[in-house]
Write an enzyme that holds these catalytic residues in place. Structure first.
Site, PDB file in Angstrom:
ATOM      1  N   LYS A  77      -6.732   6.343   0.575  1.00 58.39           N
ATOM      2  CA  LYS A  77      -7.854   7.295   0.614  1.00 58.39           C
ATOM      3  C   LYS A  77      -8.216   7.800  -0.784  1.00 58.39           C
ATOM      4  O   LYS A  77      -9.389   7.848  -1.133  1.00 58.39           O
ATOM      5  CB  LYS A  77      -7.493   8.514   1.480  1.00 58.39           C
ATOM      6  CG  LYS A  77      -7.646   8.324   2.956  1.00 58.39           C
ATOM      7  CD  LYS A  77      -7.650   9.662   3.693  1.00 58.39           C
ATOM      8  CE  LYS A  77      -6.454  10.518   3.381  1.00 58.39           C
ATOM      9  NZ  LYS A  77      -5.205  10.052   4.037  1.00 58.39           N
ATOM     10  N   THR A  79      -7.574   6.434  -3.646  1.00 60.44           N
ATOM     11  CA  THR A  79      -8.113   5.314  -4.411  1.00 60.44           C
ATOM     12  C   THR A  79      -9.583   5.085  -4.049  1.00 60.44           C
ATOM     13  O   THR A  79     -10.433   4.897  -4.926  1.00 60.44           O
ATOM     14  CB  THR A  79      -7.268   4.045  -4.126  1.00 60.44           C
ATOM     15  OG1 THR A  79      -5.898   4.356  -4.404  1.00 60.44           O
ATOM     16  CG2 THR A  79      -7.708   2.870  -4.956  1.00 60.44           C
ATOM     17  N   ARG A 100      -6.867  16.654  -3.933  1.00 60.33           N
ATOM     18  CA  ARG A 100      -5.675  17.498  -3.926  1.00 60.33           C
ATOM     19  C   ARG A 100      -4.773  17.168  -5.111  1.00 60.33           C
ATOM     20  O   ARG A 100      -4.783  16.046  -5.607  1.00 60.33           O
ATOM     21  CB  ARG A 100      -4.877  17.250  -2.628  1.00 60.33           C
ATOM     22  CG  ARG A 100      -5.539  17.828  -1.399  1.00 60.33           C
ATOM     23  CD  ARG A 100      -4.830  17.370  -0.144  1.00 60.33           C
ATOM     24  NE  ARG A 100      -5.016  15.944   0.053  1.00 60.33           N
ATOM     25  CZ  ARG A 100      -4.301  15.205   0.887  1.00 60.33           C
ATOM     26  NH1 ARG A 100      -3.334  15.747   1.591  1.00 60.33           N
ATOM     27  NH2 ARG A 100      -4.545  13.917   1.018  1.00 60.33           N
ATOM     28  N   LYS A 111       7.388   8.194  -3.763  1.00 59.83           N
ATOM     29  CA  LYS A 111       6.047   7.740  -4.062  1.00 59.83           C
ATOM     30  C   LYS A 111       5.816   7.337  -5.508  1.00 59.83           C
ATOM     31  O   LYS A 111       5.042   6.443  -5.784  1.00 59.83           O
ATOM     32  CB  LYS A 111       5.037   8.837  -3.686  1.00 59.83           C
ATOM     33  CG  LYS A 111       4.955   9.078  -2.192  1.00 59.83           C
ATOM     34  CD  LYS A 111       4.089  10.285  -1.868  1.00 59.83           C
ATOM     35  CE  LYS A 111       2.624  10.011  -2.082  1.00 59.83           C
ATOM     36  NZ  LYS A 111       1.796  11.145  -1.671  1.00 59.83           N
ATOM     37  N   ALA A 279      -0.817  18.382   5.269  1.00 62.48           N
ATOM     38  CA  ALA A 279      -1.819  17.963   6.246  1.00 62.48           C
ATOM     39  C   ALA A 279      -1.329  18.124   7.678  1.00 62.48           C
ATOM     40  O   ALA A 279      -2.079  17.896   8.617  1.00 62.48           O
ATOM     41  CB  ALA A 279      -2.226  16.516   5.987  1.00 62.48           C
ATOM     42  N   PHE A 307      -3.994  12.568   5.845  1.00 66.71           N
ATOM     43  CA  PHE A 307      -3.674  11.816   7.062  1.00 66.71           C
ATOM     44  C   PHE A 307      -4.909  11.067   7.591  1.00 66.71           C
ATOM     45  O   PHE A 307      -5.878  10.865   6.873  1.00 66.71           O
ATOM     46  CB  PHE A 307      -3.114  12.738   8.140  1.00 66.71           C
ATOM     47  CG  PHE A 307      -1.727  13.286   7.848  1.00 66.71           C
ATOM     48  CD1 PHE A 307      -0.959  12.808   6.790  1.00 66.71           C
ATOM     49  CD2 PHE A 307      -1.182  14.290   8.645  1.00 66.71           C
ATOM     50  CE1 PHE A 307       0.319  13.311   6.543  1.00 66.71           C
ATOM     51  CE2 PHE A 307       0.097  14.799   8.400  1.00 66.71           C
ATOM     52  CZ  PHE A 307       0.839  14.306   7.348  1.00 66.71           C
ATOM     53  N   PHE A 387      -6.864  -5.311  -0.069  1.00 67.44           N
ATOM     54  CA  PHE A 387      -5.548  -5.525  -0.676  1.00 67.44           C
ATOM     55  C   PHE A 387      -5.458  -6.975  -1.128  1.00 67.44           C
ATOM     56  O   PHE A 387      -6.143  -7.845  -0.583  1.00 67.44           O
ATOM     57  CB  PHE A 387      -4.440  -5.221   0.338  1.00 67.44           C
ATOM     58  CG  PHE A 387      -4.108  -3.756   0.416  1.00 67.44           C
ATOM     59  CD1 PHE A 387      -5.054  -2.832   0.827  1.00 67.44           C
ATOM     60  CD2 PHE A 387      -2.851  -3.290   0.044  1.00 67.44           C
ATOM     61  CE1 PHE A 387      -4.750  -1.476   0.884  1.00 67.44           C
ATOM     62  CE2 PHE A 387      -2.538  -1.935   0.097  1.00 67.44           C
ATOM     63  CZ  PHE A 387      -3.492  -1.026   0.518  1.00 67.44           C
ATOM     64  N   TRP A 415      -9.473  -0.843  -6.082  1.00 68.58           N
ATOM     65  CA  TRP A 415      -8.174  -0.940  -6.744  1.00 68.58           C
ATOM     66  C   TRP A 415      -8.228  -2.021  -7.824  1.00 68.58           C
ATOM     67  O   TRP A 415      -7.871  -1.779  -8.966  1.00 68.58           O
ATOM     68  CB  TRP A 415      -7.098  -1.264  -5.687  1.00 68.58           C
ATOM     69  CG  TRP A 415      -5.705  -1.383  -6.204  1.00 68.58           C
ATOM     70  CD1 TRP A 415      -4.823  -0.368  -6.426  1.00 68.58           C
ATOM     71  CD2 TRP A 415      -5.019  -2.595  -6.558  1.00 68.58           C
ATOM     72  NE1 TRP A 415      -3.636  -0.866  -6.904  1.00 68.58           N
ATOM     73  CE2 TRP A 415      -3.719  -2.228  -6.991  1.00 68.58           C
ATOM     74  CE3 TRP A 415      -5.370  -3.950  -6.551  1.00 68.58           C
ATOM     75  CZ2 TRP A 415      -2.781  -3.178  -7.411  1.00 68.58           C
ATOM     76  CZ3 TRP A 415      -4.430  -4.893  -6.966  1.00 68.58           C
ATOM     77  CH2 TRP A 415      -3.149  -4.488  -7.385  1.00 68.58           C
TER      78      TRP A 415
END
Lengths: 563, 563
Positions: A77, A79, A100, A111, A279, A307, A387, A415
């Site tokens: 999201k 990205t 955020r 992460k 979230a 989310f 992807f 990306w």
């Protein structure tokens, strides 16, 4: 159009990007130098009182980026938010990003970083992913000052008659620290306090974070802080921060943090990265102040909610949109081939294999999210976040399916080809068409409904459940909520993000299930009622091999191991 | 010379002061713009790697400001440090201030602010007293990341064989939070960790703060972090951060904090305010990096050490001076009429009344501190820090006594007539004379002495005790220290600041007493052995009426209630 080299690591792409002085980004965004408070060369807080009024300019239109039910790795999201904004900027639009701030705890755990990926990142990623401008530390301080003051009040005579067994507020750390989930404090005898059962949450789960993100200005922040209920008296009356008389001190601790943070994307799009409530037990959106500031400055503001759309988008529409007085003008639902295959029954370890047949059974999840967004009066655009492992066969099948269903969709390679590349151009064009269409945003439910009815509406309309049942404690809580006069607040569902149901193992678009509400928590400062379903983790743990084990500094003090 | 109006509150004086842009202060200090990382308009971190080399310039001379045994209200060391530096600047000297950063916890509790007072303050006091540039938050994060990683290591299989009952490192918060002194963590069953007895310290008590303040650069910081012992194995072997392999991550969390913070005094003297370890279980001085940077830039550096000279000055001479490779060239002992009267037997409530007779019995405390400093090869200058309640009769008596004793002394009215006024000129003149004299600094003890002998030397030579006795656990610890090869470290005494003895009620210059060492803690990262005497509080509590109750923001976001 020349292709960009395939990104190897986000950190490497970020470090090789040509970052501009923050003054140049501010100038581009129309922010006068006098309103900037620099934090190094590439970050600044904005003193919003010093922004130039521009009465002729309408407030910017808000594009909300949300997602289908995600895989545990996330569908990108942030990205897509960055990449879409960059492409809108390429098309000549005056655009800003509102995101955020990342939480430090998960970065040290799993992460590694949370500022977008590949060529669609906000910079300086090393700083934003570490302490940034200290906002989360200020929230931690305010939260823990409150709790030190509460326990001190009890120790010093307990004039407010606070029941130590009924304190509902916890201390917080911005750390994944399993051992602090359940603790006993105040041990050591009469000079050390009053023993009581307690626990720590992660900072993003603090109601002060939610308050921080829903406040419209410093005075509203103080007003909301005063309304926080931190516990109950021995005769079961709520006790608030205002009763304790410390909302002024907490506001003082947050007075700099509340100013939004200006940074930039790799493509040089101005971005406000500010606030970051959980979230699940909170609403999962960046601060109202950042969104409002971005709308004041730009024509289009691209933002996200945490989310999947059943949680993030619904909370954006029913909580944030109400308090920020903003109607989203367009919604983007991020979908990925791998998530669709997972919802089609493919095992997590097999998601990298081409499998159009699995897509066919997985698209039901996406379809429900699309129709859900339509219930808010908005026709969404689906962003298929590409992807490297996606095959043309899979992408073609999905585009054809969307066309057949009448769903607007575009493949976005933000990306691999973002950051000023053309990877998000088709998505941007579809979003511009959506923005040009008629607007008929509506909330899902009116606030006048009872809390029970609000929950039932969300559960049936958005999740597709047959109904909801309430545990005995939850039923008691419902009665207390009405008795305390809190029934008019919106509802914040705490539910797994992996399923429409409250069971993370039920994928796709399930039917014939009931959602179980086991408890309710009223956040009187933030202004919502949290309905707890399933297991809600408010203090994460570290994995067996924490990301921290790979982190280091190089000889120049540069970050190593932030992915 | 026109008198300045009498200061009403530190906050008011600070707010009315003419603060200069930090770029102007940097230019005055010889710091190129390229080395500045701005934090707003009036604060900047210095990237020391970008300072211009100046091979012809000798390192600045260090003036250490310390004090007689203080009253609980403090005798104004920071105020005298700032005022002396301003007066040295008035006399044309190239001078910088090096001070500790205030801790947030006590500010919310008793103190309201800790940046000097009256016209001798560092600015912007509102920011420095709140989150400043986030250094303490970074130390808190690094400390708590370590502990989350330790408890996670145990939870994930405990490959290092750590004994959960022998973890000597605690989590920290920069908060006065009595209820966290003694806690039990890891409750809730097998998925929540391993239950163990634990506790929280205040951030300034963290060994990571001490390491931060003794490191010479980022690589030395990492090296020292790796050496921290956080506990012992089941077979009683020390376990270090390096064994756990997380020194890289902790260094990464501190990589920005380690850069010294540039601010200014009211008179515009450049000041580095950086680091702030406890003065009891740590050495109580600002960072080595700040002191070294100030010496690189200025000809004279005025700095302070915590508590009275028996603690702060001794630790400066025997710990910091060794690790920073600095010999102080002059020492100022701050004395006040009220503290001398208290040591002469006057009750705390009567200290405002003129009482030259009480002075006469109280000066023994000052005399011992003066002779103690002489043991380090330095003839000190006494600064009589003037309070509004002091009478001429008292001041004249004290000056005459100093003259008769052969002690250099000057009355300093830097609170009322500092900030560019003449209140510190006489003190500055005496300090310049001292700086021009011959230098023969020496440490009190050689590192080769056993730990027991080092302690005995401090206790007899500095405190004036007959000797020292060790508890049974302390004797066991002494044996462990020698067995682990830690015997060559300097000693850091944790003792009350109110008395030369380990009993805070014994004032003046007591004789015929023994100091009781009840335990020893080895800080292998910081590089010293803490000897615990009496009750040492490493997590303060809040008072009945915390300062936080009076704190607020005004309509422009300005601080209210920071004194």
């Amino acid at each position: 159009m020349k292709s960009l080299p395939t990104p190897t690591s986000d950190l490497e792409v970020a470090r090789n990007a040509a970052i501009q002085p923050i003054d140049d980004i501010a100038a581009k965004a129309g922010i006068p130098t006098a309103a900037l408070e620099h934090y190094g060369r590439y970050k600044a807080k904005i003193d919003t009182a010093k922004l130039l009024p521009n009465p002729g300019k309408p407030a910017g239109k808000v594009v909300l980026v949300t997602a289908m039910s995600p895989t545990p790795a996330g569908e990108g999201k942030s990205t897509c938010t960055v990449g879409l904004a960059d492409s809108l900027g390429r098309s000549g639009r005056n655009v800003m990003i509102a995101l955020r701030e990342p939480s430090l705890g998960p970065i040290l755990g799993m992460k590694g970083g949370a500022t977008g990926g590949g060529y669609s990142q906000v910079l300086p990623m090393e700083d934003i992913n570490l302490h940034f401008t200290g906002d989360f530390h200020a929230v931690t301080s305010a939260n823990n000052a409150l709790m030190a003051l509460v326990d001190n009040h009890i120790y010093q005579g307990n004039q407010l008659n606070i029941d130590p067994r009924r304190i509902t507020f916890k201390r917080v750390l911005d750390m994944n620290d399993r051992a602090l989930r359940e603790v006993v404090i105040g041990l050591g005898g009469p000079t050390q306090g009053t023993p009581r059962q307690d626990g720590f949450d992660i900072t993003v789960a603090s109601e002060i974070m939610a308050v921080f993100c829903l406040a419209s200005d410093l005075q509203d922040l103080k007003h909301r802080l005063a309304k926080i209920t931190f516990g109950y008296t021995f005769d079961r009356k709520p006790v608030t921060v205002g009763d304790l008389g410390v909302e002024g001190a907490l506001t003082l601790l947050l007075r700099d943090a509340i100013k939004p943070n200006l940074v930039q994307s790799i493509a040089g799009t101005p971005a406000l990265v500010h606030g970051g409530p959980f979230a699940n037990i909170a609403h999962g959106c960046n601060s109202v102040i950042a969104t409002s500031t971005a709308r004041q400055l730009a024509d289009i503001v691209v933002t996200e909610a945490g989310f999947g759309a059943d949680l993030g988008a619904e909370k954006f529409m029913d909580i944030k949109a109400r308090y920020a007085d903003v109607a989203p003008a367009a919604v983007v639902i991020v979908a990925t081939i791998r998530a669709l295959k997972m919802h089609g029954g493919v095992a997590k370890t097999e998601l990298q294999k081409s499998d159009p047949a699995a897509l066919e059974s997985g698209v039901a999840n996406l379809r429900r999210h699309v129709h859900n967004v339509e219930k808010f009066g908005i026709v969404p655009v689906v962003a298929i976040n590409r992807f490297a492992t996606d095959t043309e066969e899979e992408l073609d099948w999905l585009l054809a399916w969307c066309a057949a269903e009448g769903i607007e969709a575009a493949v976005a390679d933000v990306w691999g080809q973002g950051g000023g590349g053309s990877g998000g151009d088709e998505l941007a064009a579809k979003v511009l068409t959506a923005l040009a269409g008629p607007q008929s945003f509506r909330h899902l439910y009116p606030l006048e409904l009872s809390v029970e009815e609000k929950i039932r509406t969300i559960v049936q309309e958005i999740y597709g459940a047959d109904g909801v049942d309430f545990s005995v404690p939850a039923l008691r809580r419902l009665a207390e909520i009405e008795a305390n006069g809190w029934g008019g607040l919106p509802v914040c569902m705490a539910k797994t993000q992996y399923s429409f149901s409250d069971d993370p193992a039920i994928l796709g678009a399930p039917k014939g299930f009931t959602v179980h509400v086991r408890d309710l928590i009223t956040k009187t400062g933030a202004g919502f009622i949290v309905a707890l379903t399933g297991t809600v983790m408010t203090m994460p743990g570290l994995p067996k091999e924490p990301a921290a084990m790979r982190m280091d500094v190089d000889d120049e003090g540069g970050a190593v191991g932030l992915f």
